[in-house]
Write a protein that holds these residues in place. Structure first.
Motif, PDB file in Angstrom:
ATOM      1  N   SER A   1      62.413  10.456 -10.347  1.00 16.42           N
ATOM      2  CA  SER A   1      61.166  10.985  -9.784  1.00 16.42           C
ATOM      3  C   SER A   1      59.997  10.366 -10.544  1.00 16.42           C
ATOM      4  N   ILE A   2      58.987   9.954  -9.795  1.00 14.18           N
ATOM      5  CA  ILE A   2      57.893   9.181 -10.390  1.00 14.18           C
ATOM      6  C   ILE A   2      56.562   9.919 -10.232  1.00 14.18           C
ATOM      7  N   ILE A   3      55.796   9.933 -11.308  1.00 13.52           N
ATOM      8  CA  ILE A   3      54.418  10.429 -11.245  1.00 13.52           C
ATOM      9  C   ILE A   3      53.518   9.248 -11.615  1.00 13.52           C
ATOM     10  N   ILE A   4      52.779   8.759 -10.619  1.00 16.40           N
ATOM     11  CA  ILE A   4      51.845   7.652 -10.841  1.00 16.40           C
ATOM     12  C   ILE A   4      50.587   8.208 -11.488  1.00 16.40           C
ATOM     13  N   GLY A   5      50.158   7.619 -12.602  1.00 18.08           N
ATOM     14  CA  GLY A   5      48.923   8.042 -13.258  1.00 18.08           C
ATOM     15  C   GLY A   5      47.818   7.031 -13.040  1.00 18.08           C
ATOM     16  N   SER A   6      46.587   7.553 -12.996  1.00 13.56           N
ATOM     17  CA  SER A   6      45.407   6.700 -12.817  1.00 13.56           C
ATOM     18  C   SER A   6      44.212   7.419 -13.438  1.00 13.56           C
ATOM     19  N   ARG A   7      43.118   6.657 -13.680  1.00 12.28           N
ATOM     20  CA  ARG A   7      41.879   7.325 -14.087  1.00 12.28           C
ATOM     21  C   ARG A   7      41.322   8.150 -12.947  1.00 12.28           C
ATOM     22  N   ASP A   8      41.769   7.837 -11.741  1.00  8.94           N
ATOM     23  CA  ASP A   8      41.222   8.460 -10.541  1.00  8.94           C
ATOM     24  C   ASP A   8      42.368   9.082  -9.733  1.00  8.94           C
ATOM     25  N   ALA A   9      42.326  10.403  -9.558  1.00 10.16           N
ATOM     26  CA  ALA A   9      43.438  11.107  -8.906  1.00 10.16           C
ATOM     27  C   ALA A   9      43.650  10.607  -7.469  1.00 10.16           C
TER      28      ALA A   9
ATOM     29  N   ARG B   1      43.081   7.564  -6.308  1.00  8.18           N
ATOM     30  CA  ARG B   1      43.755   6.263  -6.363  1.00  8.18           C
ATOM     31  C   ARG B   1      45.251   6.454  -6.657  1.00  8.18           C
ATOM     32  N   ALA B   2      45.554   7.386  -7.550  1.00 13.35           N
ATOM     33  CA  ALA B   2      46.962   7.664  -7.884  1.00 13.35           C
ATOM     34  C   ALA B   2      47.700   8.191  -6.656  1.00 13.35           C
ATOM     35  N   HIS B   3      47.040   9.101  -5.947  1.00 15.74           N
ATOM     36  CA  HIS B   3      47.655   9.678  -4.743  1.00 15.74           C
ATOM     37  C   HIS B   3      47.906   8.582  -3.699  1.00 15.74           C
ATOM     38  N   ASP B   4      46.892   7.736  -3.475  1.00 14.10           N
ATOM     39  CA  ASP B   4      47.037   6.667  -2.465  1.00 14.10           C
ATOM     40  C   ASP B   4      48.172   5.712  -2.834  1.00 14.10           C
ATOM     41  N   LYS B   5      48.298   5.379  -4.130  1.00 15.11           N
ATOM     42  CA  LYS B   5      49.378   4.493  -4.572  1.00 15.11           C
ATOM     43  C   LYS B   5      50.731   5.176  -4.355  1.00 15.11           C
ATOM     44  N   ALA B   6      50.788   6.470  -4.613  1.00 16.42           N
ATOM     45  CA  ALA B   6      52.044   7.205  -4.424  1.00 16.42           C
ATOM     46  C   ALA B   6      52.457   7.184  -2.945  1.00 16.42           C
ATOM     47  N   VAL B   7      51.479   7.350  -2.061  1.00 14.41           N
ATOM     48  CA  VAL B   7      51.778   7.309  -0.616  1.00 14.41           C
ATOM     49  C   VAL B   7      52.330   5.928  -0.249  1.00 14.41           C
ATOM     50  N   GLU B   8      51.656   4.883  -0.747  1.00 14.77           N
ATOM     51  CA  GLU B   8      52.100   3.500  -0.476  1.00 14.77           C
ATOM     52  C   GLU B   8      53.525   3.280  -1.001  1.00 14.77           C
ATOM     53  N   MET B   9      53.800   3.774  -2.205  1.00 13.83           N
ATOM     54  CA  MET B   9      55.138   3.566  -2.802  1.00 13.83           C
ATOM     55  C   MET B   9      56.204   4.365  -2.052  1.00 13.83           C
ATOM     56  N   ARG B  10      55.837   5.553  -1.563  1.00  9.72           N
ATOM     57  CA  ARG B  10      56.811   6.335  -0.775  1.00  9.72           C
ATOM     58  C   ARG B  10      57.178   5.582   0.496  1.00  9.72           C
ATOM     59  N   GLU B  11      56.160   4.961   1.111  1.00  8.89           N
ATOM     60  CA  GLU B  11      56.428   4.199   2.344  1.00  8.89           C
ATOM     61  C   GLU B  11      57.304   2.982   2.052  1.00  8.89           C
ATOM     62  N   ARG B  12      57.002   2.294   0.952  1.00 10.14           N
ATOM     63  CA  ARG B  12      57.762   1.064   0.637  1.00 10.14           C
ATOM     64  C   ARG B  12      59.193   1.364   0.238  1.00 10.14           C
ATOM     65  N   THR B  13      59.412   2.431  -0.512  1.00 10.66           N
ATOM     66  CA  THR B  13      60.755   2.695  -1.051  1.00 10.66           C
ATOM     67  C   THR B  13      61.561   3.658  -0.175  1.00 10.66           C
ATOM     68  N   LYS B  14      60.873   4.348   0.742  1.00  4.78           N
ATOM     69  CA  LYS B  14      61.531   5.413   1.536  1.00  4.78           C
ATOM     70  C   LYS B  14      62.077   6.517   0.619  1.00  4.78           C
ATOM     71  N   LYS B  15      61.464   6.685  -0.533  1.00  7.88           N
ATOM     72  CA  LYS B  15      61.839   7.753  -1.467  1.00  7.88           C
ATOM     73  C   LYS B  15      60.675   8.736  -1.537  1.00  7.88           C
TER      74      LYS B  15
ATOM     75  N   ALA C   1      60.226  11.270  -3.824  1.00  3.63           N
ATOM     76  CA  ALA C   1      59.862  11.845  -5.126  1.00  3.63           C
ATOM     77  C   ALA C   1      58.894  10.950  -5.891  1.00  3.63           C
ATOM     78  N   ILE C   2      57.760  10.633  -5.251  1.00  7.64           N
ATOM     79  CA  ILE C   2      56.711   9.844  -5.914  1.00  7.64           C
ATOM     80  C   ILE C   2      55.385  10.549  -5.632  1.00  7.64           C
ATOM     81  N   VAL C   3      54.719  10.977  -6.700  1.00  9.95           N
ATOM     82  CA  VAL C   3      53.426  11.645  -6.536  1.00  9.95           C
ATOM     83  C   VAL C   3      52.396  10.960  -7.430  1.00  9.95           C
ATOM     84  N   GLY C   4      51.124  11.284  -7.220  1.00  5.27           N
ATOM     85  CA  GLY C   4      50.072  10.668  -8.017  1.00  5.27           C
ATOM     86  C   GLY C   4      49.143  11.704  -8.620  1.00  5.27           C
ATOM     87  N   HIS C   5      48.738  11.489  -9.884  1.00  7.90           N
ATOM     88  CA  HIS C   5      47.833  12.401 -10.591  1.00  7.90           C
ATOM     89  C   HIS C   5      46.952  11.610 -11.546  1.00  7.90           C
ATOM     90  N   GLU C   6      45.895  12.243 -11.995  1.00  9.67           N
ATOM     91  CA  GLU C   6      45.079  11.665 -13.078  1.00  9.67           C
ATOM     92  C   GLU C   6      46.004  11.509 -14.299  1.00  9.67           C
TER      93      GLU C   6
END
Ligand SMILES: NC(=O)c1ccc[n+]([C@@H]2O[C@H](COP(=O)([O-])OP(=O)(O)OC[C@H]3O[C@@H](n4cnc5c(N)ncnc54)[C@H](OP(=O)(O)O)[C@@H]3O)[C@@H](O)[C@H]2O)c1
Length: 216
Positions: A26-34, A36-50, A52-57
């Motif tokens: 399970s992955i939590i993407i971190g960013s200075r901007d929540a 941006r983290a959320h958007d990257k998590a959405v992109e990664m979920r689409e690419r991996t079909k997994k 358990a990827i979320v994004g947070h500050e």
């Protein structure tokens, strides 16, 4: 395992996120901007079909991870790590950071601490810092349909933390080689400067290293 990746919106962090998500972590993407983290998590979920990827500050991501990966440019450590200090207490923290300065007289520009990993340890004194993954290029990580061909060198003070890193490497079919204490992180990080130079000279994107002579 829950893995938080500070700077996970970047090239190295998102490559690691993809390999580990595909391995079932399970992955939590971190960013200075929540956002941006959320958007990257959405992109990664689409690419991996997994899922358990979320994004947070970054500091929130560190609090949610069992293991925390620092995948930031070296100049970002001082602003990013102090707010995550409590969240990292007692945790395995993996530093992928390489102190490189592009466009100047020297590519490899280690800090006074000797290495970026030792700087991470100084900023997160209660964490179990392991330096690792510096020699696996983002480009190599991103091509998830290909096996990763190189070895991984890791160093740190805590044997249990290195066992966790070994397991995380194995989960992406990479052999981790223990190269001793965190005071060896300078030479380990320096190898990345050589790989970057090889990439430029030979027009590659993913040179790596393999250690010979070890029992398989
Ligand atoms: N790229 C590679 O092939 C590779 C290979 C081995 C090791 N490394 C090392 O791994 C680390 C990450 O590399 P990368 O190529 O992924 O870097 P990157 O893409 O340039 O940056 C990673 C993320 O860090 C955040 N960031 C950028 N500047 C920052 C600052 N001043 N303060 C705090 N956060 C900042 C950004 O996320 P937000 O804007 O979303 O916060 C960015 O997406 C570096 O230390 C690099 O040397 C990279």
């Amino acid at each position: 395992m829950n893995i938080a990746i500070l700077g996970g919106t970047g090239k190295e962090g998102s490559g690691l996120a993809m390999r580990w998500a595909l391995a079932g972590h399970s992955i939590i993407i971190g960013s200075r901007d929540a956002t941006r983290a959320h958007d990257k998590a959405v992109e990664m979920r689409e690419r991996t079909k997994k899922l358990a990827i979320v994004g947070h500050e970054n500091a929130e991501a560190a609090a949610l991870g069992e293991v925390v990966v620092v995948a930031l440019p070296a100049p970002g450590l001082f602003a990013t790590l102090p707010p995550a200090r409590e969240a990292c207490r007692g945790k395995v923290v993996i530093s992928t950071v390489v102190p490189l300065t592009f466009g100047g007289p020297r590519l490899f520009t280690p800090p006074p601490a000797g290495s970026s990993a030792e700087e991470v340890q100084a900023l997160l004194p209660e964490a179990k810092v392991v330096a690792a993954f510096h020699h696996i290029a983002a480009h190599e990580l991103a091509e998830a349909e290909h096996a990763i061909e190189c070895d991984l060198l890791m160093c740190g003070a805590d044997p249990g933390a290195k066992a966790v890193v070994s397991e995380l490497a194995r989960s992406m079919d990479v052999r981790a080689i223990d190269v001793g204490p965190l005071s060896n992180a300078g030479p380990v990080e320096g190898i990345t400067a050589l790989l970057a130079t090889i990439n430029r000279r030979y027009k590659l994107k993913n040179s790596g290293i393999k250690i010979t002579g070890l029992p398989s």
